[in-house]
Design an enzyme around this catalytic site. Structure first.
Site, PDB file in Angstrom:
ATOM      1  N   CYS A  86       0.833  -1.202   0.000  1.00  0.00           N
ATOM      2  CA  CYS A  86       0.000   0.000   0.000  1.00  0.00           C
ATOM      3  C   CYS A  86       0.873   1.259   0.000  1.00  0.00           C
ATOM      4  O   CYS A  86       1.485   1.586  -1.003  1.00  0.00           O
ATOM      5  CB  CYS A  86      -0.990  -0.038   1.156  1.00  0.00           C
ATOM      6  SG  CYS A  86      -2.357   1.137   0.964  1.00  0.00           S
ATOM      7  N   HIS A 176      -3.685  -5.075   0.682  1.00  0.00           N
ATOM      8  CA  HIS A 176      -3.107  -5.526   1.957  1.00  0.00           C
ATOM      9  C   HIS A 176      -3.128  -7.053   2.039  1.00  0.00           C
ATOM     10  O   HIS A 176      -4.146  -7.647   2.393  1.00  0.00           O
ATOM     11  CB  HIS A 176      -3.889  -4.927   3.138  1.00  0.00           C
ATOM     12  CG  HIS A 176      -3.631  -3.486   3.359  1.00  0.00           C
ATOM     13  ND1 HIS A 176      -2.616  -3.013   4.165  1.00  0.00           N
ATOM     14  CD2 HIS A 176      -4.238  -2.379   2.839  1.00  0.00           C
ATOM     15  CE1 HIS A 176      -2.613  -1.692   4.156  1.00  0.00           C
ATOM     16  NE2 HIS A 176      -3.588  -1.277   3.367  1.00  0.00           N
ATOM     17  N   GLU A 178      -1.682  -8.836   4.258  1.00  0.00           N
ATOM     18  CA  GLU A 178      -1.559  -9.290   5.644  1.00  0.00           C
ATOM     19  C   GLU A 178      -2.899  -9.527   6.322  1.00  0.00           C
ATOM     20  O   GLU A 178      -2.955 -10.218   7.346  1.00  0.00           O
ATOM     21  CB  GLU A 178      -0.732  -8.284   6.463  1.00  0.00           C
ATOM     22  CG  GLU A 178      -1.379  -6.946   6.720  1.00  0.00           C
ATOM     23  CD  GLU A 178      -1.135  -5.914   5.632  1.00  0.00           C
ATOM     24  OE1 GLU A 178      -1.101  -4.714   5.956  1.00  0.00           O
ATOM     25  OE2 GLU A 178      -0.990  -6.302   4.453  1.00  0.00           O
TER      26      GLU A 178
END
Length: 520
Positions: A86, A176, A178
């Site tokens: 990002c 993202h 994660e």
């Protein structure tokens, strides 16, 4: 404690994203050691850790703002693989000759990635021509690539959603990976670590234990250590690890401050004196702690009072022992992370009851913190490695300030006693229902409000008790546990019937996003 050496590690540079900790979780889950450092000290972190790969986090900032965070030039000069997420993607592009613009269509939430061509991060995962769900959260976006980069995947509103310079092993994504909302995100991060950076997934608790024991021995030498033992998982694992390293040089001290759960102090003393060969001193400091806390309502003031009194108590006990050079405690990695204000925000106050920044200058002891690099679930694994029983390893966490922060508003002895009884009944009902292991943390709170109620033939004016239960893995994020009404009714009825001083019970359904504080 001097941090142990990790020859195959990943450095995560934090630009202030609230989910940076999740990147670390994904790296650790891949069996690789990592550390998070704020961008302000990334140069020092890179020099100290000597990582085999670097990950750049997201951020609430904009790369278009003057003075916005940047990655240190040393990482680009080092030749190590880099993965930007990002904001991390955007600063890579800005710093290497690309372009970022604002004012385009913002993208928050679920999006779909179209894979344009093969890439090392897609190996065994995403073939060219396939489409996959990801999670976006951005306003600005890349509009021109730096030299050497090419597009490997796009989304409807991000034409440069996934870019790569495979020659230099630089990868950058607008989404993202994660978060759980990107279903294959953890595998992408694992591919970066294993396939691109060539790091083996061999970071184990057994290896950590051996390195930590040696690090403690190197730090302590032949000097004396006193250890703050609360009976919780963190302090117990820390004490056992220090004891394994230095044996009889360790003295454990349980400070009974009157803020523990019902019978907890007695249970801890019995367990450690009967089952473990640890020298344990039980200090009755109830009058000292509760006396100073009585009437105090500000939660941060409570924490500071408790922290100060803990230090004073350990100083007194150290003098009785003829002096001690080191104070051992069970500080965890989330304590360290949340105590550092990466972007100048309020997170610096979250763990103020921990001495994560060091002890006061007047104190002659140094800190020994063998768990400082571990998340909560990793501490449990280490506890099992050290031989602690599963029933103990699975205990719910109970923060250092204890019942003091479960009594919002002014603290009194009467309120603490009422809360202790309600909390004990609540946990008893959880265990009877077979729910204890399904819940990460549960506790009762005595709210600073009284209500009128009718009990039998009379009116009452008593406290409201709130019950909380959350599910979590590492304590960085949490969601409330979904009880059925039958359980809540049973627990509430027992508390109201058995605890004089409570006439109403409510259930708290607040979730905990990353970086938020507890009840206050």
């Amino acid at each position: 404690m001097t941090q142990t050496a990790h020859p195959d590690s990943v450095l995560i540079i934090d630009f202030g994203s609230q989910v940076t900790q999740l990147i670390a979780r994904r790296v650790r889950e891949a069996g690789v050691y990592c550390e998070i450092v704020p961008f302000q000290s990334a140069d020092e972190g890179f020099a100290r850790l000597k990582p085999k790969a670097v990950i750049l986090s997201g951020s609430p900032a904009s790369t278009l703002e003057e003075g916005s965070p940047r990655a240190p030039q040393v990482i680009f000069d080092s030749g190590v693989p880099i993965f930007g997420i990002c904001y991390g993607q955007q600063t890579i592009c800005m710093q290497l000759g690309g372009k970022v613009e604002g004012g385009h269509h913002r993208e928050f939430g679920r999006a779909f990635l179209d894979i344009e061509k093969e890439c090392a991060l897609f190996e065994g995962l995403w073939p060219a021509g396939s489409r996959h769900q990801v999670w976006m959260s951005h306003g600005d976006r890349v509009t021109a690539l730096p030299p050497g980069f090419e597009v490997v995947a796009t989304s409807a509103n991000a034409p440069f959603a996934f870019i790569a310079d495979e020659k230099r092993k630089y990868y950058a994504v607008q989404f993202h990976p994660e978060v759980v909302h990107t279903p294959d995100g953890a595998k992408l991060i694992a591919n970066f670590i294993h396939n691109v950076a060539g790091i083996k997934g061999d970071w184990t608790m057994s290896a950590y234990r051996a390195k930590a024991v040696q690090a403690i021995r190197d730090q302590v030498g032949e000097k004396r250590v006193i250890c703050a033992l609360s009976g919780g998982v963190d302090s117990s694992v820390a004490a056992l690890l220090i004891h394994e390293a230095v044996g009889d040089q360790l003295t454990c001290i349980l400070v009974d401050h009157g803020l523990m759960r019902k019978n907890e102090a007695a249970d801890v003393v019995a367990m450690f004196r009967e089952h473990y060969n640890l020298h344990l001193i039980h200090v009755d400091a109830v009058d000292k702690f509760v006396g100073e806390l009585e009437g105090v309502s500000d939660p941060e003031t409570k924490r500071k009072i408790i922290g100060r009194l803990f230090i004073e108590t350990f100083e007194e006990e150290a003098k009785k022992l003829g002096g001690a050079d080191f104070l051992g405690q069970g500080t965890l990695y989330p304590d360290v992370i949340e105590s550092v204000s990466f972007t100048g925000g309020p997170s610096v106050t979250i763990k103020s009851h921990h001495n994560v920044g060091g002890l006061p200058e007047r104190m002659k002891m140094q800190l020994v913190e063998p768990l400082r690099e571990l998340f909560k679930d990793e501490v449990r694994v280490l506890g099992k490695e050290l031989g602690l029983p599963d029933s103990f390893i699975g205990r719910h966490p109970f923060p250092g300030p204890g019942l003091a922060i479960r009594c919002p508003g002014g603290v009194t002895r009467e309120k603490l006693d009422i809360l202790r009884e309600a909390d004990a009944i609540y946990l008893d009902e959880i265990r009877k229902a077979g729910l204890y292991d399904a819940i990460w943390q549960a506790f009762a709170v005595l709210l600073p409000v009284q209500t009128v109620g009718v009990m039998g033939d009379g009116r009452t004016y008593e406290f409201v008790c709130a019950l909380r239960a959350v599910t979590s893995v590492d304590g960085m994020t949490a969601d409330f546990y979904h009880y059925d009404m039958e359980f809540l009714g049973r627990a509430a009825t027992r508390i109201i019937n058995e605890v004089r001083g409570i006439n109403r019970v409510v259930y708290d359904v607040t979730s905990k996003p990353p970086g938020t504080i507890e009840w206050e």
